[in-house]
Scaffold this motif. Structure first.
Motif, mmCIF file in Angstrom:
data_model
loop_
_atom_site.group_PDB
_atom_site.id
_atom_site.type_symbol
_atom_site.label_atom_id
_atom_site.label_comp_id
_atom_site.label_asym_id
_atom_site.label_seq_id
_atom_site.Cartn_x
_atom_site.Cartn_y
_atom_site.Cartn_z
ATOM 1 N N GLY A 10 0.638 -1.293 0.071
ATOM 2 C CA GLY A 10 -0.104 -0.112 0.153
ATOM 3 C C GLY A 10 0.787 1.350 -0.057
ATOM 4 N N PRO A 11 0.218 2.484 -0.315
ATOM 5 C CA PRO A 11 1.037 3.572 -0.356
ATOM 6 C C PRO A 11 1.635 4.252 0.837
ATOM 7 C CG PRO A 11 -1.424 4.041 -0.573
ATOM 8 C CD PRO A 11 -1.119 2.538 -0.644
ATOM 9 N N THR A 12 2.594 4.669 0.954
ATOM 10 C CA THR A 12 3.423 5.258 2.230
ATOM 11 C C THR A 12 2.352 6.347 2.844
ATOM 12 O OG1 THR A 12 4.972 6.706 0.908
ATOM 13 C CG2 THR A 12 5.700 4.270 1.421
ATOM 14 N N SER A 13 1.961 7.041 1.872
ATOM 15 C CA SER A 13 0.965 8.164 2.529
ATOM 16 C C SER A 13 -0.170 7.380 3.821
ATOM 17 C CB SER A 13 0.198 8.854 1.442
ATOM 18 O OG SER A 13 -0.706 8.004 0.784
ATOM 19 N N GLU A 14 -0.257 6.016 3.794
ATOM 20 C CA GLU A 14 -1.149 5.424 4.696
ATOM 21 C C GLU A 14 -0.499 4.815 5.750
ATOM 22 O OE1 GLU A 14 -4.415 5.757 4.499
ATOM 23 O OE2 GLU A 14 -3.998 6.911 2.548
ATOM 24 N N TYR A 101 0.651 -7.845 12.777
ATOM 25 C CA TYR A 101 0.420 -6.550 12.724
ATOM 26 C C TYR A 101 0.799 -6.284 11.243
ATOM 27 C CZ TYR A 101 0.184 -5.193 17.396
ATOM 28 O OH TYR A 101 -0.482 -4.757 18.729
ATOM 29 N N VAL A 102 -0.358 -5.878 10.502
ATOM 30 C CA VAL A 102 -0.193 -5.738 8.849
ATOM 31 C C VAL A 102 -0.467 -4.489 8.673
ATOM 32 C CG1 VAL A 102 -1.370 -6.622 6.734
ATOM 33 C CG2 VAL A 102 -1.386 -7.982 8.774
ATOM 34 N N TYR A 103 0.648 -3.790 7.728
ATOM 35 C CA TYR A 103 0.788 -2.425 7.399
ATOM 36 C C TYR A 103 0.619 -2.495 5.950
ATOM 37 C CZ TYR A 103 2.767 -1.960 12.153
ATOM 38 O OH TYR A 103 3.237 -1.839 13.060
ATOM 39 N N GLY A 104 -0.352 -1.356 5.460
ATOM 40 C CA GLY A 104 -0.348 -1.299 3.985
ATOM 41 C C GLY A 104 -1.806 -2.067 3.472
ATOM 42 N N ALA A 105 -2.355 -2.392 4.393
ATOM 43 C CA ALA A 105 -3.609 -3.283 3.828
ATOM 44 C C ALA A 105 -5.138 -2.217 3.618
ATOM 45 C CB ALA A 105 -3.945 -4.461 5.116
ATOM 46 N N THR A 106 -4.782 -1.263 4.148
ATOM 47 C CA THR A 106 -5.936 -0.502 3.849
ATOM 48 C C THR A 106 -6.105 0.607 2.947
ATOM 49 O OG1 THR A 106 -5.571 1.021 5.589
ATOM 50 C CG2 THR A 106 -6.664 -0.992 6.548
ATOM 51 N N GLY A 107 -5.185 0.850 2.342
ATOM 52 C CA GLY A 107 -5.090 2.288 1.280
ATOM 53 C C GLY A 107 -4.800 1.748 -0.171
ATOM 54 N N GLY A 108 -4.769 2.488 -0.987
ATOM 55 C CA GLY A 108 -4.650 2.366 -2.355
ATOM 56 C C GLY A 108 -5.754 1.588 -2.983
ATOM 57 N N ARG A 109 -5.702 0.663 -3.749
ATOM 58 C CA ARG A 109 -6.642 -0.056 -4.357
ATOM 59 C C ARG A 109 -7.894 -0.674 -3.654
ATOM 60 N NH1 ARG A 109 -4.040 -3.926 -8.778
ATOM 61 N NH2 ARG A 109 -6.115 -4.697 -8.478
ATOM 62 N N VAL A 110 -8.900 -0.363 -3.866
ATOM 63 C CA VAL A 110 -10.305 -0.660 -3.229
ATOM 64 C C VAL A 110 -10.612 -2.290 -3.289
ATOM 65 C CG1 VAL A 110 -12.775 -0.586 -2.876
ATOM 66 C CG2 VAL A 110 -11.487 1.541 -3.142
ATOM 67 N N SER A 136 -2.880 1.712 9.851
ATOM 68 C CA SER A 136 -2.740 2.746 9.186
ATOM 69 C C SER A 136 -2.674 3.998 9.815
ATOM 70 C CB SER A 136 -3.487 2.906 7.862
ATOM 71 O OG SER A 136 -4.653 3.214 8.191
ATOM 72 N N ALA A 137 -2.538 4.977 9.087
ATOM 73 C CA ALA A 137 -2.305 6.485 9.703
ATOM 74 C C ALA A 137 -3.648 6.667 10.367
ATOM 75 C CB ALA A 137 -1.989 7.470 8.810
ATOM 76 N N THR A 138 -4.746 6.305 9.836
ATOM 77 C CA THR A 138 -5.976 6.743 10.230
ATOM 78 C C THR A 138 -7.138 5.516 10.639
ATOM 79 O OG1 THR A 138 -6.953 6.866 7.756
ATOM 80 C CG2 THR A 138 -5.853 8.998 8.999
ATOM 81 N N ALA A 211 -15.699 -6.817 12.321
ATOM 82 C CA ALA A 211 -14.568 -6.033 12.340
ATOM 83 C C ALA A 211 -14.737 -4.782 13.084
ATOM 84 C CB ALA A 211 -14.349 -5.760 10.991
ATOM 85 N N VAL A 212 -13.795 -4.428 14.120
ATOM 86 C CA VAL A 212 -13.988 -3.378 14.893
ATOM 87 C C VAL A 212 -12.994 -2.300 14.276
ATOM 88 C CG1 VAL A 212 -13.563 -2.366 17.229
ATOM 89 C CG2 VAL A 212 -14.710 -4.676 16.745
ATOM 90 N N ILE A 213 -13.367 -1.148 13.789
ATOM 91 C CA ILE A 213 -12.324 -0.216 13.232
ATOM 92 C C ILE A 213 -12.351 1.061 14.181
ATOM 93 C CG2 ILE A 213 -12.167 1.048 11.318
ATOM 94 C CD1 ILE A 213 -14.202 -1.046 9.768
ATOM 95 N N GLN A 214 -11.157 1.286 14.716
ATOM 96 C CA GLN A 214 -10.931 2.392 15.260
ATOM 97 C C GLN A 214 -10.388 3.627 14.321
ATOM 98 O OE1 GLN A 214 -9.606 2.987 19.413
ATOM 99 N NE2 GLN A 214 -10.011 0.630 19.722
ATOM 100 N N SER A 215 -10.576 4.773 14.147
ATOM 101 C CA SER A 215 -10.429 5.544 13.061
ATOM 102 C C SER A 215 -10.360 7.074 13.393
ATOM 103 C CB SER A 215 -11.153 5.436 11.809
ATOM 104 O OG SER A 215 -12.575 5.803 12.174
ATOM 105 N N CYS A 216 -9.586 7.923 12.784
ATOM 106 C CA CYS A 216 -9.575 9.267 12.771
ATOM 107 C C CYS A 216 -9.491 9.866 11.431
ATOM 108 C CB CYS A 216 -8.495 9.762 13.673
ATOM 109 S SG CYS A 216 -6.727 9.214 12.881
ATOM 110 N N ASP A 217 -9.933 11.181 11.309
ATOM 111 C CA ASP A 217 -10.102 11.702 10.071
ATOM 112 C C ASP A 217 -8.210 12.075 9.646
ATOM 113 O OD1 ASP A 217 -12.746 12.020 9.689
ATOM 114 O OD2 ASP A 217 -12.808 13.554 11.140
ATOM 115 N N LYS A 218 -8.331 12.051 8.221
ATOM 116 C CA LYS A 218 -6.857 12.216 7.885
ATOM 117 C C LYS A 218 -6.703 13.723 7.817
ATOM 118 C CE LYS A 218 -3.834 10.717 3.956
ATOM 119 N NZ LYS A 218 -3.691 9.934 3.124
ATOM 120 N N LYS A 219 -5.426 14.375 8.504
ATOM 121 C CA LYS A 219 -4.968 15.673 8.483
ATOM 122 C C LYS A 219 -4.574 16.155 7.401
ATOM 123 C CE LYS A 219 -3.762 14.855 13.292
ATOM 124 N NZ LYS A 219 -2.638 14.887 14.526
#
Length: 219
Positions: A10-14, A101-110, A136-138, A211-219
């Motif tokens: 996934g993209p590094t922005s995430e 711990y899986v990184y890069g799984a939620t951004g990029g291609r749907v 991810s970041a958010t 699926a329990v999703i904790q999240s925040c808005d992207k800055k």
């Protein structure tokens, strides 16, 4: 608890701050999928396993990965599994950890994100999907099988959602801002934008996958 980290393509922005700021101090061994291996190597982390079809990197970059990572598993692009599935299964087969711990799984291609979100319904993941943490970041996503649970408010996350990915029976969200009592449905629903009113939330359900999703808005 034994932890293994998996970095997908996934993209590094995430990426969350822990991965951007100092990946080398994150505990546990690493498995890299495709381009994720390049990021790890360039940030002082040597994956134990490199997995994928490597169609997103050029031959020079592939050689760099292969020369540095002894366990290099290359698959043809024409395959049934995604690189994400292959990387997580490789982590399971080699390390059988308590936490993934899986990184890069939620951004990029749907389509790739949906493939990751539906992993609990793949029989190969049936024994350990509740050990997966998508970070991810958010967003942080965890999967739960039927039972009673207490979840803790993660630092920096404002919202919490309870998404049943298919049919569910007797879902109770006990002490969140918005409660739910004895809810059943024969289809998927995401109970989004809920919030913590204290440090924990208790919930329980009798059947299905949540699926329990904790999240925040992207800055």
């Amino acid at each position: 608890m034994k932890r293994v980290n998996v970095l997908l393509g996934g993209p590094t922005s995430e990426y969350p701050n822990e991965l951007l700021n100092n990946a080398s101090i994150i505990p546990g061994k690493w498995v890299g999928a495709d381009r994720g291996n390049l990021y790890l190597i360039s940030h002082g982390v040597m994956p134990a396993i490199a997995v994928g079809d490597f169609d997103s990197i050029n031959k020079k970059e592939q050689k760099l990965v292969k020369d540095n990572i002894a366990d290099f598993e290359k698959y043809p692009p024409e395959k049934d599994d995604t690189d994400s599935q292959l990387a997580i299964l490789a982590a399971h087969d080699k390390f059988d950890p308590d936490e993934y711990y899986v990184y890069g799984a939620t951004g990029g291609r749907v389509d790739h994100f949906l493939a990751n979100l539906y992993l609990p319904f793949d029989p190969r993941f049936a024994d350990f999907y509740d050990k997966l943490y998508f970070k991810s970041a958010t967003n942080t996503i965890r999967f739960f099988r039927p039972g009673s649970y207490t979840i803790y408010h993660e630092n920096g996350m404002k919202y919490v959602a309870f998404a049943h990915l298919g049919p569910v029976s007797n879902l109770n969200i006990v002490d969140a801002k918005y409660t739910l009592k004895n809810f059943s449905a024969d289809h998927a629903i995401s109970w989004a934008s809920n919030e913590f009113v204290k440090d924990t939330i208790d919930f329980n359900f009798d059947s299905g996958v949540i699926a329990v999703i904790q999240s925040c808005d992207k800055k």
